[in-house]
Write a protein that holds these residues in place. Structure first.
Motif, PDB file in Angstrom:
ATOM      1  N   SER A  41      -6.671  60.373 -43.616  1.00 58.93           N
ATOM      2  CA  SER A  41      -5.604  60.252 -44.604  1.00 58.93           C
ATOM      3  C   SER A  41      -4.322  59.782 -43.942  1.00 58.93           C
ATOM      4  O   SER A  41      -4.110  59.973 -42.744  1.00 58.93           O
ATOM      5  N   PHE A  42      -3.471  59.170 -44.760  1.00 65.13           N
ATOM      6  CA  PHE A  42      -2.139  58.743 -44.332  1.00 65.13           C
ATOM      7  C   PHE A  42      -1.154  59.202 -45.395  1.00 65.13           C
ATOM      8  O   PHE A  42      -1.312  58.881 -46.574  1.00 65.13           O
ATOM      9  N   THR A  43      -0.150  59.972 -44.968  1.00 68.09           N
ATOM     10  CA  THR A  43       0.833  60.523 -45.889  1.00 68.09           C
ATOM     11  C   THR A  43       2.242  60.252 -45.367  1.00 68.09           C
ATOM     12  O   THR A  43       2.735  60.986 -44.509  1.00 68.09           O
ATOM     13  N   PRO A  44       2.894  59.202 -45.871  1.00 65.15           N
ATOM     14  CA  PRO A  44       4.296  58.982 -45.511  1.00 65.15           C
ATOM     15  C   PRO A  44       5.216  59.825 -46.387  1.00 65.15           C
ATOM     16  O   PRO A  44       4.932  60.051 -47.564  1.00 65.15           O
ATOM     17  N   HIS A  45       6.305  60.296 -45.794  1.00 69.63           N
ATOM     18  CA  HIS A  45       7.314  61.100 -46.484  1.00 69.63           C
ATOM     19  C   HIS A  45       8.621  60.325 -46.582  1.00 69.63           C
ATOM     20  O   HIS A  45       8.914  59.469 -45.753  1.00 69.63           O
ATOM     21  N   ASN A  46       9.401  60.669 -47.580  1.00 67.28           N
ATOM     22  CA  ASN A  46      10.767  60.169 -47.693  1.00 67.28           C
ATOM     23  C   ASN A  46      11.656  60.937 -46.718  1.00 67.28           C
ATOM     24  O   ASN A  46      11.266  61.985 -46.200  1.00 67.28           O
ATOM     25  N   LEU A 143       3.685  60.631 -41.676  1.00 73.61           N
ATOM     26  CA  LEU A 143       4.925  59.975 -41.258  1.00 73.61           C
ATOM     27  C   LEU A 143       6.087  60.747 -41.860  1.00 73.61           C
ATOM     28  O   LEU A 143       6.205  60.842 -43.094  1.00 73.61           O
ATOM     29  N   THR A 144       6.904  61.342 -41.013  1.00 72.11           N
ATOM     30  CA  THR A 144       8.109  62.019 -41.475  1.00 72.11           C
ATOM     31  C   THR A 144       9.309  61.149 -41.109  1.00 72.11           C
ATOM     32  O   THR A 144       9.301  60.473 -40.083  1.00 72.11           O
ATOM     33  N   ARG A 145      10.303  61.164 -41.964  1.00 73.82           N
ATOM     34  CA  ARG A 145      11.498  60.336 -41.773  1.00 73.82           C
ATOM     35  C   ARG A 145      12.719  61.217 -41.520  1.00 73.82           C
ATOM     36  O   ARG A 145      12.866  62.260 -42.146  1.00 73.82           O
ATOM     37  N   VAL A 146      13.578  60.763 -40.624  1.00 74.55           N
ATOM     38  CA  VAL A 146      14.864  61.417 -40.439  1.00 74.55           C
ATOM     39  C   VAL A 146      15.995  60.555 -41.011  1.00 74.55           C
ATOM     40  O   VAL A 146      17.065  61.067 -41.320  1.00 74.55           O
ATOM     41  N   ARG A 147      15.722  59.269 -41.177  1.00 71.45           N
ATOM     42  CA  ARG A 147      16.725  58.371 -41.746  1.00 71.45           C
ATOM     43  C   ARG A 147      16.032  57.119 -42.250  1.00 71.45           C
ATOM     44  O   ARG A 147      15.108  56.603 -41.631  1.00 71.45           O
ATOM     45  N   VAL A 148      16.520  56.616 -43.382  1.00 71.57           N
ATOM     46  CA  VAL A 148      16.069  55.331 -43.930  1.00 71.57           C
ATOM     47  C   VAL A 148      17.296  54.613 -44.472  1.00 71.57           C
ATOM     48  O   VAL A 148      18.024  55.163 -45.297  1.00 71.57           O
ATOM     49  N   ASP A 149      17.521  53.390 -43.998  1.00 70.16           N
ATOM     50  CA  ASP A 149      18.602  52.554 -44.494  1.00 70.16           C
ATOM     51  C   ASP A 149      17.980  51.435 -45.314  1.00 70.16           C
ATOM     52  O   ASP A 149      17.100  50.725 -44.824  1.00 70.16           O
ATOM     53  N   LEU A 150      18.419  51.281 -46.564  1.00 75.50           N
ATOM     54  CA  LEU A 150      17.882  50.280 -47.473  1.00 75.50           C
ATOM     55  C   LEU A 150      18.957  49.259 -47.846  1.00 75.50           C
ATOM     56  O   LEU A 150      20.114  49.620 -48.056  1.00 75.50           O
ATOM     57  N   THR A 151      18.537  47.997 -47.941  1.00 77.69           N
ATOM     58  CA  THR A 151      19.398  46.924 -48.426  1.00 77.69           C
ATOM     59  C   THR A 151      18.740  46.340 -49.652  1.00 77.69           C
ATOM     60  O   THR A 151      17.537  46.068 -49.647  1.00 77.69           O
TER      61      THR A 151
END
Length: 152
Positions: A41-46, A143-151
């Protein structure tokens, strides 16, 4: 298990994760999916910790990732600072610090809302590995995220 065997396993897992990001960057989705176990399984997080989606099995992984990335995208991954815990001769866990960048043409969702054209993310891959048939595979990838920058 002696130290040489443990270090050999760690190097095999580093190479497996390198193959994963290489396949992602080259959009070789079937190759990427082949690195998972049949029930992997693959589980990405926001960045807020919520689950973005969960994909079960190589077929769903190979189908879902390119849909979310979108056509015409350029993808770049970097892996850093791995921590690998070898649990046995056929089981291990790890944490890899990661950074990814996705650039894609402008597009809208089905409701006509604009979607991002660039995403620059920072976080950690947290894989669980198993060795089956003499080959290491990813049994679970979070996949856990600590920061996401969106344009947009």
């Amino acid at each position: 298990m002696n130290e040489i065997e443990r270090l050999s396993i760690i190097e095999s897992l580093r190479r497996l994760m390198a193959r994963y990001v290489y396949a992602a960057d080259h959009q070789q989705w079937d190759e990427l999916a082949s690195l998972f176990t049949p029930d992997g399984s693959f589980t990405p997080h926001n960045a807020d910790g919520t689950v973005l989606r969960r994909m079960d099995g190589p077929e769903e992984i190979a189908r879902s990732i390119p849909r979310s990335v979108g056509s015409g995208a350029v993808i770049v991954h970097h892996l850093f600072s791995d921590l690998v815990d070898v649990e046995s001769a056929d089981a291990a866990r790890g944490v890899w610090a990661m950074e990814d960048l996705i650039r894609r043409p402008a597009r809208t969702d089905p409701d006509g809302r604009p979607q991002f054209t660039e995403m620059h993310g920072f976080g950690h891959y947290r894989p669980r590995f198993t060795k089956t048939g003499g080959e290491w595979r990813i049994a679970e990838l979070v996949l856990t995220r600590v920061r996401v920058d969106l344009t947009y």
